[in-house]
Write an enzyme that holds these catalytic residues in place. Structure first.
Site, PDB file in Angstrom:
ATOM      1  N   CYS A 143      28.445 -50.461-107.754  1.00 24.23           N
ATOM      2  CA  CYS A 143      29.492 -50.752-106.771  1.00 24.23           C
ATOM      3  C   CYS A 143      29.977 -49.477-106.067  1.00 24.23           C
ATOM      4  O   CYS A 143      30.047 -49.426-104.833  1.00 24.23           O
ATOM      5  CB  CYS A 143      30.651 -51.477-107.436  1.00 24.23           C
ATOM      6  SG  CYS A 143      31.250 -50.718-108.968  1.00 24.23           S
ATOM      7  N   HIS A 223      38.171 -50.178-107.355  1.00 27.08           N
ATOM      8  CA  HIS A 223      38.091 -48.714-107.354  1.00 27.08           C
ATOM      9  C   HIS A 223      38.725 -48.189-106.066  1.00 27.08           C
ATOM     10  O   HIS A 223      38.677 -48.847-105.023  1.00 27.08           O
ATOM     11  CB  HIS A 223      36.641 -48.236-107.388  1.00 27.08           C
ATOM     12  CG  HIS A 223      35.820 -48.792-108.502  1.00 27.08           C
ATOM     13  ND1 HIS A 223      36.075 -48.521-109.827  1.00 27.08           N
ATOM     14  CD2 HIS A 223      34.725 -49.592-108.486  1.00 27.08           C
ATOM     15  CE1 HIS A 223      35.172 -49.125-110.585  1.00 27.08           C
ATOM     16  NE2 HIS A 223      34.348 -49.784-109.789  1.00 27.08           N
TER      17      HIS A 223
END
Length: 345
Positions: A143, A223
């Site tokens: 990711c 994130h």
């Protein structure tokens, strides 16, 4: 019209269930089945969705059947009914499965938890789709790496990228298992600089001059990245925003709209009726972005559970040559998943 490609998903977890759902939305793909080792609520969701369910082996099948799950057979049988396998099993497990795929003569895709050497090719649709055409296998990068490749490729294509330095604030664990592990009341820096994401981005594009540092933080939603990029020339903010705007999977957000934290952006995704509240795009704050001469500063959020899903769909098309043109595949995938370009709202 080409026949639909039959796709097997091995591992029906955080990524696997999303890949299966995404395959179902594609007009040129068919879900051959999903395979797992669990017999709890997770695989029962697949049954509810009427996906063909397979067990990893005979003993797993017995446990599933005892739990009342209708099982079509084992992984070995699923492999006879598909053209390509997307392995979404936990880190390091996929590397143990690939001999099965090779023996069955199947193309296969692994996820970013595996090493680049597992397939010899790491994939990001906007960067290197062409090099994956017809290959036996590829690895969709993680990711965080996917977000790095997307944003830096956008700057590179505009002729603006010289070198990039990024700091990553990484979620501690996936939301569904936050009751099992993770961290609280602390921050944990990765012990080495560069953290693994920089070298991983270079496995897709060796030309990138990129260094990353990462810190694990006590939250699970997404994130957060901060980047300092040296540009090839003095540039305006408008020039940089145009470069990012040309990417098909970067969407702009504004701090001034109340989107000031990852939880508010998650709520936005839910408000947009995204499945699971997923965000496939990089969400980049355009009103925070600043350019000082030839230096660029920006920040964005990454949905650790969703960003790799469109990349995986494009990887299926590339390996099987369903679509020879990268942009055509990206457009098909984006339309099916509702990916936004330019701005969310």
């Amino acid at each position: 019209m080409k026949d639909k490609v039959k796709v097997a998903v091995n591992g029906y977890g955080v990524i696997g269930k999303r890949v299966a759902d995404a395959v179902q939305l594609q007009d040129d793909m068919e879900l051959a089945g999903v395979c797992d080792v669990v017999s709890d609520w997770r695989i029962k969701v697949a049954v509810q969705r009427e996906y063909p369910v397979y067990a990893f082996d005979g003993s797993t099948q017995e446990k599933m059947e005892q739990a009342g799950i209708e099982v079509r057979g084992t992984l070995a049988e699923l492999l006879k009914r598909c053209d390509v396998v997307v392995d979404c099993t936990p880190k390091k497990i996929a590397a143990q499965n690939i001999e099965k795929y090779k023996e069955a003569g199947l193309k296969f895709i692994v996820q970013g938890g595996e090493k680049h050497e597992t397939t010899g090719h790491s994939f990001s649709a906007e960067n290197n789709y062409d090099t994956a055409l017809g290959r036996e296998s590829t690895r969709v990068v993680s990711c965080n790496t996917t977000s790095i490749i997307r944003t830096l490729t956008a700057l590179k294509k505009a002729g603006l990228l010289q070198k990039a330095r990024g700091t990553l604030l990484r979620r501690a664990t996936d939301p569904w298992e936050s009751h099992l592990n993770g961290i609280m009341n602390t921050l944990v820096p990765e012990p080495e600089i560069p953290s693994h994401q920089g070298p991983d981005a270079q496995s897709v594009d060796p030309e990138l001059d990129v260094i990353t540092a990462a810190v694990k933080v006590p939250e699970t939603l997404s994130h957060l990245h901060y980047w300092n990029v040296q540009l090839t020339k003095d540039a305006s903010k408008e020039e940089v925003l145009q470069a990012f705007g040309n990417s098909s999977r970067i969407a702009m957000i504004n701090y001034g709209d109340g989107l000031s934290a990852n939880n508010t952006i998650k709520e936005l995704m839910l408000g947009l009726n995204r499945p699971y509240g997923d965000m496939y795009e990089v969400a980049l704050w355009q009103d925070m972005l600043k350019v000082v001469g030839n230096e660029l500063f920006y920040a964005y959020l990454v949905d650790n559970q969703a960003i790799v899903i469109p990349e995986t769909i494009d990887a299926i098309r590339a390996l099987t040559r369903l679509e020879e043109n990268a942009q055509a595949s990206i457009q098909i995938t984006n339309a099916a998943l509702g990916v936004r370009q330019g701005a969310f709202i």
